[in-house]
Design a protein around this motif. Structure first.
Motif, short mmCIF file in Angstrom:
data_model
loop_
_atom_site.label_atom_id
_atom_site.label_comp_id
_atom_site.label_asym_id
_atom_site.label_seq_id
_atom_site.Cartn_x
_atom_site.Cartn_y
_atom_site.Cartn_z
N GLY A 1 0.79 -1.22 0.00
CA GLY A 1 0.00 0.00 0.00
C GLY A 1 0.82 1.27 0.00
O GLY A 1 0.68 2.12 -0.86
N PHE A 2 1.73 1.43 0.99
CA PHE A 2 2.53 2.64 1.08
C PHE A 2 3.98 2.42 0.68
O PHE A 2 4.77 3.35 0.66
N ASN A 3 4.36 1.20 0.38
CA ASN A 3 5.73 0.89 0.04
C ASN A 3 5.84 0.63 -1.46
O ASN A 3 5.34 -0.38 -1.97
N LYS A 4 6.50 1.52 -2.19
CA LYS A 4 6.61 1.40 -3.64
C LYS A 4 7.48 0.23 -4.06
O LYS A 4 7.29 -0.32 -5.13
N ARG A 5 8.45 -0.11 -3.23
CA ARG A 5 9.39 -1.17 -3.60
C ARG A 5 9.65 -2.07 -2.38
O ARG A 5 10.70 -1.98 -1.74
N PRO A 6 8.71 -2.96 -2.07
CA PRO A 6 8.88 -3.80 -0.88
C PRO A 6 9.87 -4.94 -1.07
O PRO A 6 10.34 -5.51 -0.09
N PHE A 7 10.22 -5.27 -2.29
CA PHE A 7 11.12 -6.40 -2.56
C PHE A 7 12.28 -5.94 -3.44
O PHE A 7 12.10 -5.16 -4.35
N ASP A 8 13.46 -6.46 -3.14
CA ASP A 8 14.64 -6.19 -3.95
C ASP A 8 15.34 -7.51 -4.19
O ASP A 8 15.88 -8.08 -3.24
N PRO A 9 15.33 -8.04 -5.38
CA PRO A 9 14.79 -7.48 -6.61
C PRO A 9 13.26 -7.51 -6.62
O PRO A 9 12.64 -8.21 -5.82
N VAL A 10 12.67 -6.77 -7.55
CA VAL A 10 11.22 -6.68 -7.63
C VAL A 10 10.62 -8.06 -7.92
O VAL A 10 11.27 -8.92 -8.51
N ILE A 11 9.38 -8.24 -7.48
CA ILE A 11 8.65 -9.48 -7.74
C ILE A 11 7.49 -9.16 -8.66
O ILE A 11 6.76 -8.20 -8.44
N ARG A 12 7.36 -9.97 -9.69
CA ARG A 12 6.24 -9.83 -10.63
C ARG A 12 5.39 -11.09 -10.57
O ARG A 12 5.91 -12.21 -10.59
N ILE A 13 4.08 -10.90 -10.51
CA ILE A 13 3.14 -12.02 -10.49
C ILE A 13 3.17 -12.69 -11.85
O ILE A 13 3.07 -12.03 -12.89
N PRO A 14 3.34 -14.02 -11.89
CA PRO A 14 3.33 -14.69 -13.18
C PRO A 14 1.96 -14.70 -13.83
O PRO A 14 0.93 -14.57 -13.15
N LEU A 15 1.94 -14.82 -15.13
CA LEU A 15 0.67 -14.92 -15.85
C LEU A 15 -0.05 -16.20 -15.44
O LEU A 15 0.60 -17.23 -15.20
N PRO A 16 -1.38 -16.16 -15.36
CA PRO A 16 -2.12 -17.37 -15.02
C PRO A 16 -1.94 -18.45 -16.08
O PRO A 16 -1.78 -18.15 -17.27
#
Length: 70
Positions: free
Chosen positions: A54-69
Motif C-alpha cells: 500500500g505505502f511501500n513502492k518497492r517492498p522487494f529487492d529485486p522486484v517481484i512480478r506475479i506470473p501470468l495465469p
C-alpha cells in the motif's frame, strides 16, 4: 488521481493497480514466506505485473512480478 492508481517502481509512473486474487496471494506467500499478503497490489499496466504494498513502492529487492495465469 483515480483511487486505484499508484506509483509503479518498474514503470516509473502512476499506473492502475488491483488487489491480488486468491491464487496470486498464495503464490506470493510461497515465494516470500510472508504470512499476510493482503496489503499487496499488482500493477495492471501491459507486461508489468509488479507487486507493491500500500505505502511501500518497492517492498522487494529485486522486484517481484506475479506470473501470468496458466
Amino acid at each position: 488521481m483515480p483511487r486505484n492508481t499508484k506509483f509503479c517502481y518498474t514503470c516509473d509512473s502512476d499506473e492502475p493497480h488491483r488487489p491480488l486474487t486468491g491464487p496470486e496471494k498464495l503464490w506470493l506467500k510461497e515465494r516470500t514466506s510472508l504470512r499476510n499478503v493482503g496489503g499487496f497490489f499488482m500493477c495492471t499496466a501491459p507486461n508489468c505485473r509488479n507487486v507493491r504494498a500500500g505505502f511501500n513502492k518497492r517492498p522487494f529487492d529485486p522486484v517481484i512480478r506475479i506470473p501470468l495465469p496458466d
